[in-house]
Design a protein around this motif. Sequence first.
Motif, PDB file in Angstrom:
ATOM      1  N   THR B  82       0.881  -1.174   0.000  1.00 47.44           N
ATOM      2  CA  THR B  82       0.000   0.000   0.000  1.00 47.44           C
ATOM      3  C   THR B  82       0.921   1.227   0.000  1.00 47.44           C
ATOM      4  O   THR B  82       1.967   1.193   0.638  1.00 47.44           O
ATOM      5  N   LYS B 133      -5.882   6.935  -6.820  1.00 42.86           N
ATOM      6  CA  LYS B 133      -5.019   5.801  -6.486  1.00 42.86           C
ATOM      7  C   LYS B 133      -3.754   5.777  -7.362  1.00 42.86           C
ATOM      8  O   LYS B 133      -2.659   5.500  -6.869  1.00 42.86           O
ATOM      9  N   GLN B 137       0.154   6.037  -6.218  1.00 46.45           N
ATOM     10  CA  GLN B 137       1.146   5.023  -6.562  1.00 46.45           C
ATOM     11  C   GLN B 137       2.367   5.664  -7.216  1.00 46.45           C
ATOM     12  O   GLN B 137       3.500   5.276  -6.959  1.00 46.45           O
TER      13      GLN B 137
END
Lengths: 267, 321
Positions: B82, B133, B137
């Motif tokens: 994560t 997201k 990343q």
Amino acid sequence: MSPVLVILQKEWADLRRHRLLLLSMVVPAVVFLLLPFALVILIPLIDPSGWNDRNVQRMAELLGRAEPDLRRVDPLLVFHIYIFRQFILMFLLIPILGALSIATYSIVGEKQNRTLEPLLATPIRTTELLWGKSLAAALPATLLTWITFGLYVLLMRALSPAGVLAHVVNPVGLSLIFLIGPLVAVLSLGLGVIVSSRAKDPRTAQQIGVLLILPIMALFIMQMRGFFLLSAQWVWLGAAVLLALDVIVLKIGARLFQRETILTRWT
Amino acid sequence: MITTRALTKVYDGKVAVEALTMEIRSGEIFGLLGPNGAGKTTTVRMLAALISPTSGEALIGGYRVGEQDAAIRRLVGIVTETPGLYERLSARENLEIYAKLYGVSNVTRQVEKYLRLLELWDRRDDPVGTFSKGMRQKLALARALVHEPKVLLLDEPTSGLDPQMTKVVRDFIAELKEQGRTILLCTHNLDEAERLCDRILVLKTRPIALDTPQALRRRLFGRRIIVTLEAVTDRILERVRALDFVLDVQQEDRRLVIALSDPERQNPILVRALVEVGAAIRFLTEEAHSLEEIYLRLIEEEERTSSLPSAPDRAEAPSAR
């Protein structure tokens, strides 16, 4: 830049944006600051004999025994001194609640957001990380206590009868704020670190605060009922006990705060 | 660049990684594949000097895990499963913290370099909590690179990303290889592993297989070509079977699936023989097995072997270089 300072900067940048956490620290401080003033103003208005009841008389006797010059002082002045001294004890709840809130939010928050693994992958030592987090929790909590106390002194000077300030801002009062305050802040954050290793959310971790609040409340009630008067000897004894407890909880915290333990055992 | 010998990690009596021996060459992308709980993340954590091995040894750039951990951490950049970013802080603040902790000399320049490279510069002062997201990343990748590490450990870097963002991240990883960085890539995305990795290791607590995808394909399935004809007659079949280099022939309707040991050399002879017996060839292709088929075959074989009452052959786990 020292890794401790980097962590300190990071924690404070995060804290500045965490309004709820800031409010949860500032609101009790404001309440503890204003409540004694409300009491000394309102009680004589609502119940003119209230400030002269049995408890206050007992307190006046105790105060007179400890400080003979207070025996000849006007009861209204004794009442003011009594209330303002009482609330210095309540000020000790500010570093307890503040340090505990910041420490638990900081550590449990990192666990929840999974930020600890990349942080631990940097060359920072775990002792440096623990120091950074501890200072980030203890310093604002202690500073808030001192600022609140500073405002308390200013308000007393402005609003209370002459002579009150000198009897409140005495060695016992100053030791409570400037010696016991930081020591309870350290104890609180140490317990915060220990509990945070197991807790899944900050609120669960903060329940440990009851352990620290209860003795302060017990002292407050005992003084309020006139059973006991906090003297310089008691403060020094308390400081020694707190120092020993601080060393113990910090050692336990440091033992728990190891890379592998954090990554594999902290739930 | 990375060497492990009999690397083993046991948690509370439970073996997470057992007897992992491998060598990852400098400038290589090395894929670590395996089912959930196979020990991939534990391996990454050991190689990042986050946890110490129970036994065996691991060397990163010549530094030994458990003894020279601080030097290893300076050499390694990690992207965890994560992203693990500070949500209330901005992208720039997030990177600055890490640049300072890694002791980067020009923090401002390095932070700007990677924010621009990963197209996050326009959002540099926005709280990370507002990022998609894919942006998170990318920021996690920037964080792993801010101190210019020679080794990158990437744990599921494209997990949960849409195809477009997956491609962006995948292309970026390929660029990092071009820069000469050594990359260990943990992934469940076998297509990604096939496209990016020079070699792969299939792990299921113990190493099951280690080689290039092509070599594994050959080892597991041999090499087979598929010849599609207008019609398959007995004469054609007999002629093919008569060729001494043909290992096996199977007829599937109008297709012949022929196993060969060296198709590059043997295909012209085969085609000539087919034409001589009057076969009309429509197509000739090599049978392609995806990495997924290879992976599933390896895992099935491992499960079959490990379910046997005694499995002495398991002691000889691959330790290829």
